[in-house]
Motif scaffolding. Structure first.
Motif, PDB file in Angstrom:
ATOM      1  N   GLN B   6      -3.665 -45.299  30.988  1.00  0.00           N
ATOM      2  CA  GLN B   6      -4.788 -44.688  31.677  1.00  0.00           C
ATOM      3  C   GLN B   6      -4.282 -43.693  32.704  1.00  0.00           C
ATOM      4  O   GLN B   6      -3.227 -43.890  33.308  1.00  0.00           O
ATOM      5  CB  GLN B   6      -5.631 -45.756  32.389  1.00  0.00           C
ATOM      6  CG  GLN B   6      -6.347 -46.698  31.447  1.00  0.00           C
ATOM      7  CD  GLN B   6      -7.285 -47.639  32.182  1.00  0.00           C
ATOM      8  OE1 GLN B   6      -7.096 -48.851  32.167  1.00  0.00           O
ATOM      9  NE2 GLN B   6      -8.294 -47.072  32.827  1.00  0.00           N
ATOM     10  N   THR B  20     -13.495 -37.586  35.918  1.00  0.00           N
ATOM     11  CA  THR B  20     -13.158 -37.873  34.516  1.00  0.00           C
ATOM     12  C   THR B  20     -11.928 -38.752  34.474  1.00  0.00           C
ATOM     13  O   THR B  20     -10.893 -38.410  35.057  1.00  0.00           O
ATOM     14  CB  THR B  20     -12.886 -36.584  33.722  1.00  0.00           C
ATOM     15  OG1 THR B  20     -14.075 -35.786  33.704  1.00  0.00           O
ATOM     16  CG2 THR B  20     -12.490 -36.906  32.293  1.00  0.00           C
ATOM     17  N   ARG B  22      -9.230 -40.999  31.941  1.00  0.00           N
ATOM     18  CA  ARG B  22      -8.726 -40.896  30.582  1.00  0.00           C
ATOM     19  C   ARG B  22      -7.999 -42.155  30.142  1.00  0.00           C
ATOM     20  O   ARG B  22      -7.393 -42.863  30.951  1.00  0.00           O
ATOM     21  CB  ARG B  22      -7.811 -39.679  30.454  1.00  0.00           C
ATOM     22  CG  ARG B  22      -8.549 -38.377  30.682  1.00  0.00           C
ATOM     23  CD  ARG B  22      -7.660 -37.163  30.639  1.00  0.00           C
ATOM     24  NE  ARG B  22      -8.450 -35.932  30.745  1.00  0.00           N
ATOM     25  CZ  ARG B  22      -8.855 -35.394  31.880  1.00  0.00           C
ATOM     26  NH1 ARG B  22      -8.544 -35.975  33.027  1.00  0.00           N
ATOM     27  NH2 ARG B  22      -9.579 -34.287  31.887  1.00  0.00           N
ATOM     28  N   CYS B  23      -8.045 -42.383  28.828  1.00  0.00           N
ATOM     29  CA  CYS B  23      -7.464 -43.590  28.254  1.00  0.00           C
ATOM     30  C   CYS B  23      -6.898 -43.293  26.873  1.00  0.00           C
ATOM     31  O   CYS B  23      -7.557 -42.646  26.048  1.00  0.00           O
ATOM     32  CB  CYS B  23      -8.527 -44.684  28.152  1.00  0.00           C
ATOM     33  SG  CYS B  23      -8.020 -46.150  27.225  1.00  0.00           S
ATOM     34  N   TRP B  34     -14.703 -49.494  28.007  1.00  0.00           N
ATOM     35  CA  TRP B  34     -14.525 -49.227  29.431  1.00  0.00           C
ATOM     36  C   TRP B  34     -15.205 -50.330  30.236  1.00  0.00           C
ATOM     37  O   TRP B  34     -16.316 -50.768  29.899  1.00  0.00           O
ATOM     38  CB  TRP B  34     -15.137 -47.879  29.810  1.00  0.00           C
ATOM     39  CG  TRP B  34     -14.363 -46.702  29.314  1.00  0.00           C
ATOM     40  CD1 TRP B  34     -14.568 -45.990  28.171  1.00  0.00           C
ATOM     41  CD2 TRP B  34     -13.254 -46.073  29.975  1.00  0.00           C
ATOM     42  NE1 TRP B  34     -13.650 -44.970  28.068  1.00  0.00           N
ATOM     43  CE2 TRP B  34     -12.834 -45.002  29.166  1.00  0.00           C
ATOM     44  CE3 TRP B  34     -12.570 -46.314  31.181  1.00  0.00           C
ATOM     45  CZ2 TRP B  34     -11.775 -44.173  29.511  1.00  0.00           C
ATOM     46  CZ3 TRP B  34     -11.518 -45.492  31.525  1.00  0.00           C
ATOM     47  CH2 TRP B  34     -11.137 -44.433  30.702  1.00  0.00           C
ATOM     48  N   ALA B  66     -19.366 -41.269  28.291  1.00  0.00           N
ATOM     49  CA  ALA B  66     -18.012 -41.357  27.741  1.00  0.00           C
ATOM     50  C   ALA B  66     -17.992 -40.667  26.386  1.00  0.00           C
ATOM     51  O   ALA B  66     -19.038 -40.348  25.812  1.00  0.00           O
ATOM     52  CB  ALA B  66     -17.570 -42.805  27.616  1.00  0.00           C
ATOM     53  N   SER B  73      -8.333 -41.501  21.590  1.00  0.00           N
ATOM     54  CA  SER B  73      -8.323 -41.545  23.045  1.00  0.00           C
ATOM     55  C   SER B  73      -9.755 -41.366  23.545  1.00  0.00           C
ATOM     56  O   SER B  73     -10.649 -40.958  22.792  1.00  0.00           O
ATOM     57  CB  SER B  73      -7.398 -40.468  23.614  1.00  0.00           C
ATOM     58  OG  SER B  73      -7.921 -39.179  23.347  1.00  0.00           O
ATOM     59  N   SER B  74      -9.951 -41.658  24.820  1.00  0.00           N
ATOM     60  CA  SER B  74     -11.312 -41.658  25.348  1.00  0.00           C
ATOM     61  C   SER B  74     -11.344 -41.137  26.769  1.00  0.00           C
ATOM     62  O   SER B  74     -10.340 -41.195  27.500  1.00  0.00           O
ATOM     63  CB  SER B  74     -11.881 -43.082  25.306  1.00  0.00           C
ATOM     64  OG  SER B  74     -13.189 -43.143  25.837  1.00  0.00           O
ATOM     65  N   GLU B  75     -12.471 -40.613  27.147  1.00  0.00           N
ATOM     66  CA  GLU B  75     -12.741 -40.192  28.523  1.00  0.00           C
ATOM     67  C   GLU B  75     -13.994 -40.899  29.023  1.00  0.00           C
ATOM     68  O   GLU B  75     -14.964 -41.049  28.270  1.00  0.00           O
ATOM     69  CB  GLU B  75     -12.995 -38.683  28.613  1.00  0.00           C
ATOM     70  CG  GLU B  75     -11.789 -37.821  28.497  1.00  0.00           C
ATOM     71  CD  GLU B  75     -12.133 -36.344  28.645  1.00  0.00           C
ATOM     72  OE1 GLU B  75     -11.201 -35.537  28.685  1.00  0.00           O
ATOM     73  OE2 GLU B  75     -13.338 -36.001  28.716  1.00  0.00           O
ATOM     74  N   ASN B  77     -16.718 -40.362  32.058  1.00  0.00           N
ATOM     75  CA  ASN B  77     -17.197 -39.412  33.047  1.00  0.00           C
ATOM     76  C   ASN B  77     -18.254 -40.059  33.935  1.00  0.00           C
ATOM     77  O   ASN B  77     -19.127 -40.774  33.436  1.00  0.00           O
ATOM     78  CB  ASN B  77     -17.801 -38.189  32.354  1.00  0.00           C
ATOM     79  CG  ASN B  77     -16.781 -37.438  31.536  1.00  0.00           C
ATOM     80  OD1 ASN B  77     -15.956 -36.709  32.080  1.00  0.00           O
ATOM     81  ND2 ASN B  77     -16.806 -37.612  30.234  1.00  0.00           N
ATOM     82  N   CYS B  91      -9.693 -49.659  30.947  1.00  0.00           N
ATOM     83  CA  CYS B  91      -9.875 -49.305  29.553  1.00  0.00           C
ATOM     84  C   CYS B  91      -9.241 -50.413  28.722  1.00  0.00           C
ATOM     85  O   CYS B  91      -8.162 -50.920  29.054  1.00  0.00           O
ATOM     86  CB  CYS B  91      -9.198 -47.965  29.274  1.00  0.00           C
ATOM     87  SG  CYS B  91      -9.168 -47.504  27.537  1.00  0.00           S
TER      88      CYS B  91
END
Lengths: 112, 114
Positions: B6, B20, B22-23, B34, B66, B73-75, B77, B91
């Protein structure tokens, strides 16, 4: 490091003694349970899991007991060591669902 | 093998700003979830994404959103930050969306809103 939980229930045990951490889960339909260990400043770390078709499972120095009748889960740690000091969470999940529901956590303090 | 990563590890934002997080999941894992962990409490589910689609959402306002990318991968917000959004954001990755297996957690992003 930052503290994970300042006001959590605390269990203090002498080094070398056995620890028992208890958890009441919420959903009688849950069929999968995990114990996580969380050290300060870190994410939860898997310890042991159990499925609802079992009532006991053993790992290395750890045992999880499941009592579905009263919706109770416990984690037993044998010969507790200073490195076991952390916050412990139980989590439950139901098959076919996507989220884990976490309990409130217990802080374990190991006294030298 | 790399675990769940992360970024950033710590972040300080002002009320009203946007953030934002991130993962990157474990290689081979297609599901990212999340969680928000407020000090003194257990993690609370926010979102799950699988194969780039939202599969589950917790009880969080629309300020939280998100997405998941083709590389899994993921975000996460968060808009219009409030003081109460201060928390550790975790995450977790797993092979599939509903599999009864352990979820692997990252070290989290500590967000402080001032």
């Amino acid at each position: 490091g930052e503290s994970v939980g300042l006001h959590l229930p605390t269990l203090s045990v002498q080094e070398g003694d056995n620890s028992i951490i208890n958890c009441a889960y919420s959903n009688s339909a849950s069929d999968y349970f995990i114990w996580y260990k969380q050290e300060s400043g870190k994410g939860p770390q898997f310890i042991i899991d159990i499925r609802s078709n079992m009532d006991k499972r053993q790992g290395q120095r750890v045992t999880v007991l499941l009592n579905k009748t009263v919706k109770h889960l416990s984690l037993q740690i044998a010969a507790t060591q200073p490195g076991d000091s952390a916050v412990y969470f139980c989590a439950e999940k139901k098959s076919g669902t996507y989220k884990y529901i976490f309990g409130t956590g217990t802080r374990l303090k190991v006294l030298a | 093998d790399a675990g769940v990563t992360q970024s950033p590890t710590h972040l300080i934002k002002t009320r009203g700003q946007h953030v934002t997080l991130r993962c990157s999941p474990i290689s081979g894992h297609k599901s990212v979830s999340w969680y928000q962990q407020v000090l003194g409490q257990g993690p609370q589910f926010i979102f799950q994404y699988y194969e780039k689609e939202e599969r589950g959402r917790g009880n969080f306002p629309d300020r939280f959103s998100a997405r998941q990318f083709p590389n899994y991968s993921s975000e996460l917000n968060v808009n219009a930050l409030l003081l109460g959004d201060s928390a550790l954001y975790l995450c977790a990755s797993s092979p599939g969306p509903t599999a009864n297996t352990e979820a692997f957690f990252g070290q989290g992003t500590r967000l402080t809103v001032v």
